[in-house]
Design an enzyme around this catalytic site. Sequence first.
Site, PDB file in Angstrom:
ATOM      1  N   TRP A  99      28.937 -14.991  45.469  1.00  0.00           N
ATOM      2  CA  TRP A  99      28.210 -15.906  44.573  1.00  0.00           C
ATOM      3  C   TRP A  99      29.169 -16.693  43.694  1.00  0.00           C
ATOM      4  CZ3 TRP A  99      24.020 -16.726  46.831  1.00  0.00           C
ATOM      5  CH2 TRP A  99      23.262 -15.691  47.389  1.00  0.00           C
ATOM      6  N   ASP A 166      26.518 -16.415  35.356  1.00  0.00           N
ATOM      7  CA  ASP A 166      25.459 -16.171  36.329  1.00  0.00           C
ATOM      8  C   ASP A 166      25.036 -14.711  36.134  1.00  0.00           C
ATOM      9  OD1 ASP A 166      23.904 -15.559  38.528  1.00  0.00           O
ATOM     10  OD2 ASP A 166      25.353 -16.225  40.030  1.00  0.00           O
ATOM     11  N   LYS A 190      15.323 -10.966  40.948  1.00  0.00           N
ATOM     12  CA  LYS A 190      15.896  -9.628  40.842  1.00  0.00           C
ATOM     13  C   LYS A 190      15.291  -8.826  39.689  1.00  0.00           C
ATOM     14  CE  LYS A 190      19.253 -11.358  43.719  1.00  0.00           C
ATOM     15  NZ  LYS A 190      20.073 -12.564  43.835  1.00  0.00           N
TER      16      LYS A 190
HETATM   17  C1  LIG Z   1      20.832 -13.595  44.306  1.00  0.00           C
HETATM   18  C2  LIG Z   1      21.959 -14.202  43.571  1.00  0.00           C
HETATM   19  C3  LIG Z   1      22.218 -15.584  43.577  1.00  0.00           C
HETATM   20  C4  LIG Z   1      21.436 -16.554  44.431  1.00  0.00           C
HETATM   21  O1  LIG Z   1      20.220 -16.811  43.898  1.00  0.00           O
HETATM   22  P1  LIG Z   1      19.222 -17.862  44.579  1.00  0.00           P
HETATM   23  O2  LIG Z   1      18.100 -17.849  43.594  1.00  0.00           O
HETATM   24  O3  LIG Z   1      18.886 -17.345  45.925  1.00  0.00           O
HETATM   25  O4  LIG Z   1      19.918 -19.171  44.635  1.00  0.00           O
HETATM   26  C5  LIG Z   1      23.239 -16.058  42.794  1.00  0.00           C
HETATM   27  N1  LIG Z   1      23.997 -15.237  42.057  1.00  0.00           N
HETATM   28  C6  LIG Z   1      23.791 -13.905  42.032  1.00  0.00           C
HETATM   29  C7  LIG Z   1      24.659 -13.036  41.177  1.00  0.00           C
HETATM   30  C8  LIG Z   1      22.773 -13.349  42.783  1.00  0.00           C
HETATM   31  O5  LIG Z   1      22.560 -12.027  42.767  1.00  0.00           O
END
Ligand SMILES: *Cc1c(COP(=O)(O)O)cnc(C)c1O
Length: 356
Positions: A99, A166, A190
């Site tokens: 990511w 993030d 999540k």
């Molecule tokens: C799941 C995830 C993403 C991607 O998220 P999307 O909503 O599918 O774009 C980005 N960063 C982290 C840390 C993630 O766990």
Amino acid sequence: MKKHNFYAGPSIMSQFTIRNTADAVLDFANTGLSILEVSHRSKEFQAVMDEAQALVKELLEVPEGYHMLFLGGGASLQFAMVPYNLLRTKAAYLDTGVWAHKAIKEAKLFGEVDVVASSEDKNYNYIPRDYVVPTDVDYFHYTTNNTIYGTEIRKDPEVPVRLVADMSSDIFSRPVDVSKYDIIYAGAQKNLAPAGATLIIVREDCLGKADRAIPTMLNYKTHTAKGSMFNTPPVLPIFSALQTLKYYKEMGGIKELERRDLAKAGKLYEAIDSSRIFEATVPNHEDRSIMNVCFVMKPEYTELEKEFMEFATSKGIVGIKGHRSVGGFRASLYNALPMESVDVLVQAMKEFQDKH
Ligand SMILES: *Cc1c(COP(=O)(O)O)cnc(C)c1O
């Protein structure tokens, strides 16, 4: 049979969230209409948006000067929106996994990127420590929890520049000092809601400084000026997010969630570390994620992986297959997962070990 949901994302949601969402699909706020067919400008939906934003603010103790947005496009769109809005000449990024890597790729479209450190040399199974964030960058970006590799940075870093994180897979699992950050973003799927919304907490005063034309929808200012209602927001995920936030508050707030998450992860890591046949993929305890626990069979037992997967499935355990880039197993212990499910997994691991 009762299912124990360890999926990494989309992932387990509280029954409170699921039931209330199901009810609102049938009759939303006593309107006699489904939430699926009501104007986002209705007073009933406006109340949902207002309350969701207020609860994020309350639970995370967000100071004044920040906006809470719920936008589409996933966390992945934020990989581009952040540099589009903030990067003037150079930004610093920490490379801790897939990511983070994707965020770096997007930032390079807008300026120079200084990757201050990377743990790619060991397939991202640790958190780099000895790095310096330069003072001449517009911001520093990092990923708090590396969902795929099961590593996590649980301490808000001290940096001399604007800070962007993030937090897709560990938001609401620990108290965060939001005042240290300029932008925090998290895909909902999540720890918050069904996929389709991204929570973005943005400090007003970091915006409007990049000297470039920004398409309307990709400009944070468009959304901060309209209370996250410039266009039709992802109505249903926002409604579900509100239910989850209410549930979090009811449970005792972030500190209580953290206490539970630490207890769940502690129990599972303890079972792995004391096992004869399993081992954790992240050796350093300090780097281990409390949301995504990654483990494999020890080298002499790898041929048993498939058999364990089948054994686990027979116990109602779902979603523990590791990401293809790590292999083995990954148990995601998001907030909504009860301790009971961890107990079932630990018990299954012990029973399986006794058979071999
Ligand atoms: C799941 C995830 C993403 C991607 O998220 P999307 O909503 O599918 O774009 C980005 N960063 C982290 C840390 C993630 O766990």
